[in-house]
Motif scaffolding. Sequence first.
Motif, PDB file in Angstrom:
ATOM      1  N   PRO A 436       0.817  -1.226   0.000  1.00 37.37           N
ATOM      2  CA  PRO A 436       0.000   0.000   0.000  1.00 37.37           C
ATOM      3  C   PRO A 436       0.845   1.270   0.000  1.00 37.37           C
ATOM      4  O   PRO A 436       0.406   2.302  -0.517  1.00 37.37           O
ATOM      5  CB  PRO A 436      -0.830  -0.128   1.279  1.00 37.37           C
ATOM      6  N   GLN A 437       2.057   1.222   0.588  1.00 37.23           N
ATOM      7  CA  GLN A 437       2.887   2.422   0.667  1.00 37.23           C
ATOM      8  C   GLN A 437       3.246   2.949  -0.730  1.00 37.23           C
ATOM      9  O   GLN A 437       3.355   4.160  -0.948  1.00 37.23           O
ATOM     10  CB  GLN A 437       4.175   2.130   1.450  1.00 37.23           C
ATOM     11  N   THR A 438       3.431   2.013  -1.671  1.00 35.17           N
ATOM     12  CA  THR A 438       3.764   2.420  -3.043  1.00 35.17           C
ATOM     13  C   THR A 438       2.663   3.292  -3.625  1.00 35.17           C
ATOM     14  O   THR A 438       2.923   4.357  -4.214  1.00 35.17           O
ATOM     15  CB  THR A 438       3.972   1.182  -3.927  1.00 35.17           C
ATOM     16  N   TYR A 439       1.437   2.865  -3.457  1.00 40.04           N
ATOM     17  CA  TYR A 439       0.306   3.572  -4.059  1.00 40.04           C
ATOM     18  C   TYR A 439      -0.055   4.831  -3.267  1.00 40.04           C
ATOM     19  O   TYR A 439      -0.540   5.811  -3.848  1.00 40.04           O
ATOM     20  CB  TYR A 439      -0.870   2.603  -4.192  1.00 40.04           C
ATOM     21  N   GLU A 440       0.208   4.813  -1.967  1.00 37.88           N
ATOM     22  CA  GLU A 440       0.048   6.038  -1.169  1.00 37.88           C
ATOM     23  C   GLU A 440       1.028   7.113  -1.642  1.00 37.88           C
ATOM     24  O   GLU A 440       0.672   8.291  -1.782  1.00 37.88           O
ATOM     25  CB  GLU A 440       0.277   5.740   0.311  1.00 37.88           C
ATOM     26  N   ALA A 441       2.282   6.689  -1.901  1.00 36.56           N
ATOM     27  CA  ALA A 441       3.294   7.641  -2.360  1.00 36.56           C
ATOM     28  C   ALA A 441       2.928   8.221  -3.722  1.00 36.56           C
ATOM     29  O   ALA A 441       3.075   9.425  -3.972  1.00 36.56           O
ATOM     30  CB  ALA A 441       4.655   6.957  -2.425  1.00 36.56           C
ATOM     31  N   LEU A 442       2.429   7.379  -4.625  1.00 35.09           N
ATOM     32  CA  LEU A 442       2.002   7.868  -5.935  1.00 35.09           C
ATOM     33  C   LEU A 442       0.829   8.839  -5.799  1.00 35.09           C
ATOM     34  O   LEU A 442       0.783   9.881  -6.475  1.00 35.09           O
ATOM     35  CB  LEU A 442       1.605   6.687  -6.826  1.00 35.09           C
ATOM     36  N   ALA A 443      -0.129   8.515  -4.928  1.00 33.83           N
ATOM     37  CA  ALA A 443      -1.287   9.386  -4.729  1.00 33.83           C
ATOM     38  C   ALA A 443      -0.868  10.743  -4.178  1.00 33.83           C
ATOM     39  O   ALA A 443      -1.405  11.783  -4.571  1.00 33.83           O
ATOM     40  CB  ALA A 443      -2.299   8.716  -3.793  1.00 33.83           C
ATOM     41  N   GLU A 444       0.097  10.743  -3.278  1.00 27.40           N
ATOM     42  CA  GLU A 444       0.582  12.003  -2.716  1.00 27.40           C
ATOM     43  C   GLU A 444       1.216  12.886  -3.785  1.00 27.40           C
ATOM     44  O   GLU A 444       1.193  14.113  -3.693  1.00 27.40           O
ATOM     45  CB  GLU A 444       1.591  11.721  -1.605  1.00 27.40           C
ATOM     46  N   GLN A 445       1.787  12.256  -4.820  1.00 28.56           N
ATOM     47  CA  GLN A 445       2.393  13.008  -5.921  1.00 28.56           C
ATOM     48  C   GLN A 445       1.379  13.323  -7.025  1.00 28.56           C
ATOM     49  O   GLN A 445       1.736  13.904  -8.051  1.00 28.56           O
ATOM     50  CB  GLN A 445       3.554  12.197  -6.516  1.00 28.56           C
ATOM     51  N   GLY A 446       0.113  12.949  -6.815  1.00 26.16           N
ATOM     52  CA  GLY A 446      -0.918  13.199  -7.818  1.00 26.16           C
ATOM     53  C   GLY A 446      -0.820  12.302  -9.027  1.00 26.16           C
ATOM     54  O   GLY A 446      -1.252  12.680 -10.118  1.00 26.16           O
ATOM     55  N   GLN A 447      -0.269  11.093  -8.837  1.00 22.70           N
ATOM     56  CA  GLN A 447      -0.060  10.178  -9.944  1.00 22.70           C
ATOM     57  C   GLN A 447      -0.863   8.893  -9.750  1.00 22.70           C
ATOM     58  O   GLN A 447      -1.098   8.453  -8.624  1.00 22.70           O
ATOM     59  CB  GLN A 447       1.422   9.827 -10.079  1.00 22.70           C
ATOM     60  N   LEU A 448      -1.263   8.287 -10.867  1.00 21.42           N
ATOM     61  CA  LEU A 448      -1.863   6.964 -10.853  1.00 21.42           C
ATOM     62  C   LEU A 448      -0.768   5.917 -11.039  1.00 21.42           C
ATOM     63  O   LEU A 448       0.319   6.235 -11.545  1.00 21.42           O
ATOM     64  CB  LEU A 448      -2.896   6.836 -11.973  1.00 21.42           C
ATOM     65  N   PRO A 449      -1.028   4.662 -10.662  1.00 25.73           N
ATOM     66  CA  PRO A 449      -0.025   3.614 -10.889  1.00 25.73           C
ATOM     67  C   PRO A 449       0.394   3.503 -12.352  1.00 25.73           C
ATOM     68  O   PRO A 449       1.532   3.161 -12.658  1.00 25.73           O
ATOM     69  CB  PRO A 449      -0.738   2.342 -10.418  1.00 25.73           C
ATOM     70  N   ILE A 450      -0.532   3.755 -13.248  1.00 27.53           N
ATOM     71  CA  ILE A 450      -0.256   3.834 -14.673  1.00 27.53           C
ATOM     72  C   ILE A 450      -1.150   4.939 -15.211  1.00 27.53           C
ATOM     73  O   ILE A 450      -2.287   5.116 -14.761  1.00 27.53           O
ATOM     74  CB  ILE A 450      -0.512   2.488 -15.379  1.00 27.53           C
TER      75      ILE A 450
END
Length: 582
Positions: A436-450
Amino acid sequence: MTLPIETRVDPAHPSGVRPATAVLSPVVIGLAVTAVCALLLSLPLSLPIGPMYWDVVVFVDGGWRVLTGQTPSVDFFAPVGPLGYWLFAAGLELFPRAQPVLLAQWMLLPVSLAGLLPVLARIDRRSRRLALALLVPFLVFQLLPTNFEQFSSYPSVDGFGIYNRHATQLLYVLTVALVFERRQRMLLFVIAWTCLALFLSKITGFLSAGILCAFAFAAGRVRLGTALGALLGFGLVLAGLEATLGVVSAYIRDIAALVGMNEGVLASRFVQAASIHFGIFAAGSLLVAALLLADRGPIATDALALVRQPLRPARWSALLDRDVAWLGVALLAGLSFETQNTGGQAFIFVWPVLVRILCDASRHSSRMTATVLVLAAAVAMPPLVNVLHRTARALVGQALYVKVPAENLRALDSVTQRPELVDRAERMIENYVAFPQTYEALAEQGQLPIFSLYSELDFQAAWLIAANEAVEAIRAFETANGVRFETIMSLNFVNPFPYALERKGTPRIAIGADPFRAVPPPDARTIEAVRRTDLVLLPLCPITMANQKIQSIYAEGLSDRVAMPLSRCWTAYVRPGLLRGN
């Protein structure tokens, strides 16, 4: 090659049509197609899940809300008008196990055919070929749940862009009437009928209809009395809806809110629409240029006559009521409509104008006739061929597909996909849960996984699998704790849970909740409705900025709740005191 308008009447029969050919009449074909659609909606059919398939859940959510007593725009904020939700609600009552995309696609048939068939019946008395040239492509676009745009290389159907498809199909009906109908009473009916349906479904489609109707009036096709009569009928129906449901003023407020959230992008949207549909628009523009060149003499003569007598309506009609002008206006209306769309059947309502152009093609020189035919084909054929091709691939391809496990979602489980994609969906859920930390970090940067996450077929399948698990977990939670959640809300783009569990959705909130484009700031009544909701669900597979944004929008109504895990992909926020029996 032209489409001659021949007279085809048999005086020996009261109807004027030979019995042997009556079965091929547009009315018979239209009614037969409707009956076949009703039969297919009664069967347990499945279709391959496609990009952004979850858009169809917006119709499911809205239709279910209508069945549980809510009124669109009055009791919940919707991205489009109420007509689609009313029709889908009726469809759910008549066909409770219908494949949702097919139901959403075909529910418009009674509305569109009611405006089209009376016009085609009159045309059919003069020319069967002309009537069928207008009916057959309409039925192809109306029946096939496929957009012109392609967002995935794998065979699938499109659960998104449905309201855009509906709008262009209604605009097709309107264009047929404006171009081929001469009876003013019939024009009054079709204009009022289609414009009302467009206003109550997709406001940008209604604005495009306004462009077409205004031109038809200027060109002398629609008389002043007809225009006023259509306006009166349109207004009386809206007044009745407002007096009984209050839906019209609420809908207008929703439109104003959506415009406010999306202002400042119109110019870029025109460029984007022209770019996406460059092939059609460019070919159409070349056809306009060719027709201007071919008719330059008569156009110059009529323009000069208009300059000399600008107050004579006949001069305006002589100049404007010609193929090239109709084509230019139709292309403009189509481009205007596509500025606010992502997915649909773009420019299909140009087809009736092209049919008229083909009927007149033989009056040009041989070289010009060939040019007109080639350019007309370049405009008409790409949407038709693309829709037919993509639909055929989807139907043939799913012979080797497997069901997506979603048996707890009622009719939403009627989807299939490639076995390896379903397997990938399962593995991606495991990945979302494990890291979950990976996707939390992406969300904080305003990014989707893809970047194209919502277009990916494995994401759409994973979302259904996760929602299916949530329904099972809710039932288990209720049994273990002796409670029943009467209202359920999802902090997600869509909310299938009230429908799947036969409960109620939280009133006052937005459905089809795109937090950046379609969720207005909540007022006090909305926050209170959220606060009174029994169960609020937050999706975790994966964690995204959009879901976090929705959570923050409604945070005030969730402030006194404690989060608890419901399933591996969902966090539950239970109304305080509910577990204590209060």
